[in-house]
Design a protein around this motif. Sequence first.
Motif, PDB file in Angstrom:
ATOM      1  N   LEU A 157     -26.411  80.355 -10.870  1.00  0.00           N
ATOM      2  CA  LEU A 157     -27.111  80.834 -12.057  1.00  0.00           C
ATOM      3  C   LEU A 157     -26.143  81.017 -13.226  1.00  0.00           C
ATOM      4  N   ASN A 158     -24.992  81.622 -12.934  1.00  0.00           N
ATOM      5  CA  ASN A 158     -24.011  81.854 -13.989  1.00  0.00           C
ATOM      6  C   ASN A 158     -23.512  80.543 -14.582  1.00  0.00           C
ATOM      7  N   SER A 159     -23.328  79.539 -13.721  1.00  0.00           N
ATOM      8  CA  SER A 159     -22.871  78.236 -14.206  1.00  0.00           C
ATOM      9  C   SER A 159     -23.923  77.582 -15.090  1.00  0.00           C
ATOM     10  N   LEU A 160     -25.197  77.713 -14.685  1.00  0.00           N
ATOM     11  CA  LEU A 160     -26.276  77.137 -15.481  1.00  0.00           C
ATOM     12  C   LEU A 160     -26.365  77.828 -16.842  1.00  0.00           C
ATOM     13  N   ALA A 161     -26.295  79.157 -16.838  1.00  0.00           N
ATOM     14  CA  ALA A 161     -26.369  79.911 -18.092  1.00  0.00           C
ATOM     15  C   ALA A 161     -25.194  79.553 -19.002  1.00  0.00           C
ATOM     16  N   GLN A 162     -24.002  79.396 -18.408  1.00  0.00           N
ATOM     17  CA  GLN A 162     -22.828  79.039 -19.192  1.00  0.00           C
ATOM     18  C   GLN A 162     -22.965  77.631 -19.771  1.00  0.00           C
ATOM     19  N   ARG A 163     -23.486  76.702 -18.968  1.00  0.00           N
ATOM     20  CA  ARG A 163     -23.676  75.334 -19.447  1.00  0.00           C
ATOM     21  C   ARG A 163     -24.623  75.311 -20.640  1.00  0.00           C
ATOM     22  N   TRP A 164     -25.685  76.103 -20.572  1.00  0.00           N
ATOM     23  CA  TRP A 164     -26.640  76.138 -21.681  1.00  0.00           C
ATOM     24  C   TRP A 164     -26.044  76.795 -22.922  1.00  0.00           C
ATOM     25  N   PRO A 173     -27.095  76.190 -28.485  1.00  0.00           N
ATOM     26  CA  PRO A 173     -27.138  76.962 -27.238  1.00  0.00           C
ATOM     27  C   PRO A 173     -28.510  77.545 -26.950  1.00  0.00           C
ATOM     28  N   VAL A 174     -28.825  77.600 -25.641  1.00  0.00           N
ATOM     29  CA  VAL A 174     -30.060  78.216 -25.158  1.00  0.00           C
ATOM     30  C   VAL A 174     -29.677  79.524 -24.481  1.00  0.00           C
ATOM     31  N   ILE A 175     -30.164  80.634 -25.015  1.00  0.00           N
ATOM     32  CA  ILE A 175     -29.786  81.959 -24.516  1.00  0.00           C
ATOM     33  C   ILE A 175     -30.985  82.587 -23.823  1.00  0.00           C
ATOM     34  N   GLY A 176     -30.873  82.783 -22.505  1.00  0.00           N
ATOM     35  CA  GLY A 176     -31.909  83.470 -21.743  1.00  0.00           C
ATOM     36  C   GLY A 176     -31.379  84.778 -21.209  1.00  0.00           C
ATOM     37  N   ARG A 177     -31.927  85.230 -20.073  1.00  0.00           N
ATOM     38  CA  ARG A 177     -31.409  86.458 -19.454  1.00  0.00           C
ATOM     39  C   ARG A 177     -31.419  86.308 -17.936  1.00  0.00           C
ATOM     40  N   LEU A 178     -30.422  86.893 -17.307  1.00  0.00           N
ATOM     41  CA  LEU A 178     -30.306  86.895 -15.851  1.00  0.00           C
ATOM     42  C   LEU A 178     -30.917  88.178 -15.317  1.00  0.00           C
ATOM     43  N   GLN A 179     -31.877  88.017 -14.401  1.00  0.00           N
ATOM     44  CA  GLN A 179     -32.582  89.181 -13.878  1.00  0.00           C
ATOM     45  C   GLN A 179     -33.239  88.800 -12.558  1.00  0.00           C
ATOM     46  N   GLU A 180     -33.151  89.695 -11.570  1.00  0.00           N
ATOM     47  CA  GLU A 180     -33.830  89.527 -10.281  1.00  0.00           C
ATOM     48  C   GLU A 180     -33.464  88.210  -9.600  1.00  0.00           C
ATOM     49  N   GLY A 181     -32.199  87.819  -9.723  1.00  0.00           N
ATOM     50  CA  GLY A 181     -31.750  86.594  -9.074  1.00  0.00           C
ATOM     51  C   GLY A 181     -32.280  85.327  -9.707  1.00  0.00           C
ATOM     52  N   LYS A 182     -32.737  85.402 -10.959  1.00  0.00           N
ATOM     53  CA  LYS A 182     -33.270  84.239 -11.661  1.00  0.00           C
ATOM     54  C   LYS A 182     -32.722  84.198 -13.080  1.00  0.00           C
ATOM     55  N   LEU A 183     -32.756  83.012 -13.659  1.00  0.00           N
ATOM     56  CA  LEU A 183     -32.485  82.854 -15.071  1.00  0.00           C
ATOM     57  C   LEU A 183     -33.829  82.696 -15.775  1.00  0.00           C
ATOM     58  N   TRP A 184     -34.134  83.641 -16.679  1.00  0.00           N
ATOM     59  CA  TRP A 184     -35.426  83.687 -17.343  1.00  0.00           C
ATOM     60  C   TRP A 184     -35.300  83.151 -18.761  1.00  0.00           C
ATOM     61  N   LEU A 185     -36.223  82.276 -19.142  1.00  0.00           N
ATOM     62  CA  LEU A 185     -36.348  81.817 -20.512  1.00  0.00           C
ATOM     63  C   LEU A 185     -37.700  82.294 -21.038  1.00  0.00           C
TER      64      LEU A 185
END
Length: 390
Positions: free
Chosen positions: A348-355, A361-373
């Motif tokens: 998840l962290n790698s995906l968020a960093q890639r975005w 850049p696409v900025i979402g949030r990490l929560q409950e073991g998921k990346l939320w957009l």
Amino acid sequence: MREASALKPVFNLTGTVLHTNLGRAQLCDAAIEAVTQTMRQPVTLEYALDEAGRGHRDRALAQLLCELTGAEDACIVNNNAAAVLLMLAALASGKGVIVSRGELVEIGGAFRIPDVMRQAGCQLIEVGTTNRTHLADYRHAITDDCSLLMKVHTSNYQIQGFTHAVDEAELVALAKEHALPLITDLGSGSLIDLAEQGLPAEPMPQSLIAAGVDLVSFSGDKLLGGPQAGIIIGKKALIDRLQQHPLKRALRVDKMTLAALEATLKLYRHPERLGDNLPTLRQLTRKAHDILQQAERLMPALETAYGDDFLVETAACSSQIGSGSLPVERLPSFAVTFTPRDGRGSSLNSLAQRWRQLPRPVIGRLQEGKLWLDLRCLDDESQFIRMLVP
């Protein structure tokens, strides 16, 4: 090779509409056009055409704000924190200021009301308790050393349960009885009734002016939907004192801010069209059903691009207004979520960093073991897909 700008446009899919770190309110088209015109040519910033001499840079906006709010005059500075500092320094330096203990707020960056008072040279007089303050508390604290009463809207938190606060109408009568000004720091003020838009109600500056409050300050870049600015409206005699204080020059805004703020305020002459013309209000009032339909349109492309490594789903979520506005209220929304099939948080962290490293850049949030957009603030679907789907 062209250097990238330090201020990069991003997709704000965090679920926070007025995101302080991402620039808060998006400006309306009219404001963008006004700023562009102002940058390209000389303008009458401090030039009075009638007298062919020096004018005041707040004058045009002051007239517009008086029209919209019923105030006698107005003053513009660079943010609401500056507005509070200027009011206190100009009206209460060396004197006492009475404030309820339950209203000694801290906003972002550890900016606290007691610290502002010290910088302004005021003496803080706390009354009441954290959860309950009564009119008698204010009355008993008034002495010859007091210069004003202050009310602070707790826009970034709420105290619930066994509580009591004194409203402005009661304080107006007390202030008049003792010939003291009453000022209110609204934080994020709205010039329309948000309840009529299906949003939680928020105090309106014009309502406080009508109730007799002497000065009211609020932000330009929060619920108002304009540029960063601090707006002070109220009695002309007090506004004159603010304009003449040395701090005013240090805190004044430039021509681009004034142009953007004027264009934004003009939209409020036609509140029935605000939902179409003001990006902030449009995003805040988007229907959950419309956001769900948008998510369903995006799902096929996202599943094709990411489905091998992530479980891509549509999920209900809650957006927040942000920037200290209506902190406990949530707006029903929908998101596209990405759950790593390998179960690793590092994926998840790698995906968020890639975005975050995309051209936009696409900025979402990490929560409950998921990346939320959260899609509430997604306006440009086609560019979004071009960014995420190679």
